[in-house]
Scaffold this motif. Sequence first.
Motif, PDB file in Angstrom:
ATOM      1  N   ILE A 108       0.850  -1.211   0.041  1.00  0.00           N
ATOM      2  CA  ILE A 108      -0.088  -0.177  -0.283  1.00  0.00           C
ATOM      3  C   ILE A 108       0.886   1.100  -0.035  1.00  0.00           C
ATOM      4  O   ILE A 108       0.626   2.115  -0.696  1.00  0.00           O
ATOM      5  N   GLY A 109       1.960   1.158   0.712  1.00  0.00           N
ATOM      6  CA  GLY A 109       2.804   2.194   0.756  1.00  0.00           C
ATOM      7  C   GLY A 109       3.609   2.658  -0.618  1.00  0.00           C
ATOM      8  O   GLY A 109       3.257   3.868  -1.211  1.00  0.00           O
ATOM      9  N   GLY A 110       3.881   1.588  -1.251  1.00  0.00           N
ATOM     10  CA  GLY A 110       4.366   1.769  -2.700  1.00  0.00           C
ATOM     11  C   GLY A 110       3.308   2.062  -3.699  1.00  0.00           C
ATOM     12  O   GLY A 110       3.449   3.269  -4.513  1.00  0.00           O
ATOM     13  N   ASN A 111       1.865   1.643  -3.474  1.00  0.00           N
ATOM     14  CA  ASN A 111       0.864   1.990  -4.149  1.00  0.00           C
ATOM     15  C   ASN A 111       0.704   3.683  -4.064  1.00  0.00           C
ATOM     16  O   ASN A 111       0.231   4.419  -4.952  1.00  0.00           O
ATOM     17  N   VAL A 112       0.680   3.949  -2.733  1.00  0.00           N
ATOM     18  CA  VAL A 112       0.422   5.531  -2.637  1.00  0.00           C
ATOM     19  C   VAL A 112       1.583   6.420  -3.266  1.00  0.00           C
ATOM     20  O   VAL A 112       1.380   7.573  -3.789  1.00  0.00           O
ATOM     21  N   ALA A 113       2.796   5.840  -3.045  1.00  0.00           N
ATOM     22  CA  ALA A 113       4.014   6.551  -3.702  1.00  0.00           C
ATOM     23  C   ALA A 113       3.798   7.104  -5.015  1.00  0.00           C
ATOM     24  O   ALA A 113       4.211   7.897  -5.725  1.00  0.00           O
ATOM     25  N   THR A 114       3.280   6.023  -6.148  1.00  0.00           N
ATOM     26  CA  THR A 114       3.127   6.312  -7.298  1.00  0.00           C
ATOM     27  C   THR A 114       1.777   6.416  -7.530  1.00  0.00           C
ATOM     28  O   THR A 114       1.540   6.488  -8.926  1.00  0.00           O
ATOM     29  N   ASN A 115       0.737   6.682  -6.999  1.00  0.00           N
ATOM     30  CA  ASN A 115      -0.717   6.697  -7.058  1.00  0.00           C
ATOM     31  C   ASN A 115      -1.140   5.490  -8.166  1.00  0.00           C
ATOM     32  O   ASN A 115      -1.764   5.581  -9.293  1.00  0.00           O
ATOM     33  N   ALA A 116      -0.874   4.395  -7.840  1.00  0.00           N
ATOM     34  CA  ALA A 116      -1.326   3.196  -8.437  1.00  0.00           C
ATOM     35  C   ALA A 116      -2.701   2.909  -8.980  1.00  0.00           C
ATOM     36  O   ALA A 116      -3.584   3.321  -8.180  1.00  0.00           O
ATOM     37  N   GLY A 117      -2.867   2.609  -9.923  1.00  0.00           N
ATOM     38  CA  GLY A 117      -4.196   2.201 -10.638  1.00  0.00           C
ATOM     39  C   GLY A 117      -4.422   0.805 -10.602  1.00  0.00           C
ATOM     40  O   GLY A 117      -4.749   0.014  -9.613  1.00  0.00           O
ATOM     41  N   VAL A 144      -8.178   5.630  -8.892  1.00  0.00           N
ATOM     42  CA  VAL A 144      -6.965   5.076  -8.466  1.00  0.00           C
ATOM     43  C   VAL A 144      -6.493   5.338  -7.016  1.00  0.00           C
ATOM     44  O   VAL A 144      -7.423   5.894  -6.407  1.00  0.00           O
ATOM     45  N   THR A 145      -5.516   5.093  -6.707  1.00  0.00           N
ATOM     46  CA  THR A 145      -4.987   5.130  -5.425  1.00  0.00           C
ATOM     47  C   THR A 145      -5.673   6.553  -4.456  1.00  0.00           C
ATOM     48  O   THR A 145      -6.196   6.392  -3.568  1.00  0.00           O
ATOM     49  N   LEU A 196      -1.545  15.859  -1.832  1.00  0.00           N
ATOM     50  CA  LEU A 196      -0.156  16.047  -2.396  1.00  0.00           C
ATOM     51  C   LEU A 196       0.867  14.912  -2.198  1.00  0.00           C
ATOM     52  O   LEU A 196       1.581  14.827  -3.087  1.00  0.00           O
ATOM     53  N   MET A 197       0.811  14.205  -1.198  1.00  0.00           N
ATOM     54  CA  MET A 197       1.900  13.270  -0.933  1.00  0.00           C
ATOM     55  C   MET A 197       1.475  12.030  -1.982  1.00  0.00           C
ATOM     56  O   MET A 197       2.629  11.354  -2.315  1.00  0.00           O
ATOM     57  N   VAL A 198       0.319  11.524  -2.447  1.00  0.00           N
ATOM     58  CA  VAL A 198      -0.001  10.554  -3.204  1.00  0.00           C
ATOM     59  C   VAL A 198       0.671  10.788  -4.271  1.00  0.00           C
ATOM     60  O   VAL A 198       0.243  11.801  -5.050  1.00  0.00           O
ATOM     61  N   GLY A 199       1.410   9.931  -4.923  1.00  0.00           N
ATOM     62  CA  GLY A 199       2.170  10.034  -6.398  1.00  0.00           C
ATOM     63  C   GLY A 199       3.233  10.867  -6.107  1.00  0.00           C
ATOM     64  O   GLY A 199       4.071  11.258  -7.267  1.00  0.00           O
ATOM     65  N   SER A 200       3.895  11.109  -4.993  1.00  0.00           N
ATOM     66  CA  SER A 200       5.140  11.997  -4.825  1.00  0.00           C
ATOM     67  C   SER A 200       6.438  11.150  -4.730  1.00  0.00           C
ATOM     68  O   SER A 200       7.682  11.567  -4.796  1.00  0.00           O
ATOM     69  N   LEU A 228       8.799  13.828  -0.874  1.00  0.00           N
ATOM     70  CA  LEU A 228       8.042  14.726   0.112  1.00  0.00           C
ATOM     71  C   LEU A 228       7.974  14.332   1.603  1.00  0.00           C
ATOM     72  O   LEU A 228       7.765  15.231   2.656  1.00  0.00           O
ATOM     73  N   GLY A 229       8.008  12.980   1.648  1.00  0.00           N
ATOM     74  CA  GLY A 229       7.999  12.441   3.077  1.00  0.00           C
ATOM     75  C   GLY A 229       8.067  10.997   3.044  1.00  0.00           C
ATOM     76  O   GLY A 229       7.795  10.519   2.109  1.00  0.00           O
ATOM     77  N   VAL A 230       7.968  10.469   4.299  1.00  0.00           N
ATOM     78  CA  VAL A 230       8.095   8.768   4.223  1.00  0.00           C
ATOM     79  C   VAL A 230       6.703   8.360   5.051  1.00  0.00           C
ATOM     80  O   VAL A 230       6.299   8.807   6.215  1.00  0.00           O
ATOM     81  N   VAL A 231       6.073   7.581   4.268  1.00  0.00           N
ATOM     82  CA  VAL A 231       4.523   7.333   4.914  1.00  0.00           C
ATOM     83  C   VAL A 231       4.657   6.217   5.877  1.00  0.00           C
ATOM     84  O   VAL A 231       5.406   5.358   5.604  1.00  0.00           O
ATOM     85  N   THR A 232       4.221   6.374   7.041  1.00  0.00           N
ATOM     86  CA  THR A 232       4.227   5.344   8.151  1.00  0.00           C
ATOM     87  C   THR A 232       3.005   4.857   8.402  1.00  0.00           C
ATOM     88  O   THR A 232       2.879   3.934   9.077  1.00  0.00           O
ATOM     89  N   GLU A 233       1.844   5.280   7.868  1.00  0.00           N
ATOM     90  CA  GLU A 233       0.562   5.066   8.227  1.00  0.00           C
ATOM     91  C   GLU A 233      -0.610   5.328   7.112  1.00  0.00           C
ATOM     92  O   GLU A 233      -0.376   6.756   6.626  1.00  0.00           O
TER      93      GLU A 233
END
Length: 463
Positions: A140-149, A158-159, A194-198, A202-207
């Motif tokens: 899920i963290g990787g999906n958030v990072a790239t705004n996966a579809g 998408v995410t 803003l964080m989704v797809g970044s 911009l930051g490290v997602v922890t939850e």
Amino acid sequence: MRALVDDLRRDLPADRLLLDPDLVTGFVHDEAEWAPHGTPCVVVRPRTADEVQAVVLACVRHGVPLVARGAGTGLSGGANAIDGGVVLSTALMTEIREIDPVERLAVVQPGVVNDDLRAACAERDLWYPPDPASAPWSTIGGNVATNAGGICCAKYGVTRDYVLALEVVTGTGELVRLGRRTAKGVAGYDLAGLMVGSEGTLGVVTEVTVRLRPRREPEHTVAGYFSSIVDAGRAVTAVGAAGLTPSALELIDRHCLSAVDRWKNMGLSADADVVLLGRTDAPGAAGEREVEAMLACFEGAGATWAARSTDQEEADALFAARRLAYPALERLGPVLTEDVCVPRAAVPEMLARIEKTAAESDTLIASIAHAGDGNLHPLLITPPGDEDARRRAQAAFDRIIADAIDLGGTVTGEHGVGLLKRDGLRAELGPVVLNLHRAVKDALDPHGILNPGKVFSRAPGAR
């Protein structure tokens, strides 16, 4: 670097650090072919947000770059290590903390695998829609990072459409919560969005808090065989023009079908050059009407055969072939993966241009696509060790990006920019908008430690 490692040893349990070069090797790059990578000084595998914060603060103190990594299934080089930097793996952050059937949301750590979340939701008659082809492995963290579809995003989004809130460690080491649990809310800027797809810049997602849907109706599948990939593209345009919103509309070309057949002996390439797969989950009579309308679109666009599948096992096998296409092609040689997205009306023209590029560059280009939303995945295959073929493929890759932009599209629909699409991003955004992005980056990561050199951000040490 020794001082940094000493700090990490002081602040974290000993088993969180990997220093053995043989173990570190497994964390240095994702699945992007030809994307460069370095060798980190250490891989850290935290379990909690506080441990992530400790890692970021140590990197800030010592001016060391930090790359956050999920499962490493990315296809753009976004998670590739930097020489002398830190790789922060979320592999141990796998807790599903909450599934709330009343609010229809789930709260998870970033290392939770997509399919594991979907399975846990299904036990409560709930559904998490984003379903990238890598769902059995990607997090899920990787999906958030790239705004996966994924396959169902043409209808369900998408995410970013499902992220309600995030807990994030910023580039200054602050642990913050962004977004909210409520169904509505417009207080302040949408910093969670803003964080989704970044891509970890911009930051490290922890939850992650995601919205859920009720379990949906069973799907009905329509399959169409075409002798031309352009005709299949016209069918995609016809579906949109008819006002239909299928729950999936996927394209697989003859190269993919043949590769899957050679691997799994499914017999698909004997019947078709191109397969277009449509699905509807509309209930009752509405679903029946959508099936008939899709069939009419396929036939009107020149399908050599089109029918509704009445055998669920057969229908599932067709979609399994779609998911198997990429690993099947990897067996033929290195695969450089494209991820352009164009308006649905431009799909036939973009497919025609990809075929022309393949012919003129003497490069094998196989195509799969989330055709329902114009997200095309041309896959460029080269013989192992053939440097001339590699150069031709890279030129074809760049030309496909330019064609997508020319048709009003974008350089990436769901894989992210990473290292492979930086030139394309500059061409798409232009200097003024690119500077707006950099201003946001500088505000949230003033020390420039978060995934430097990726997307649009400067390489370590650059000004």
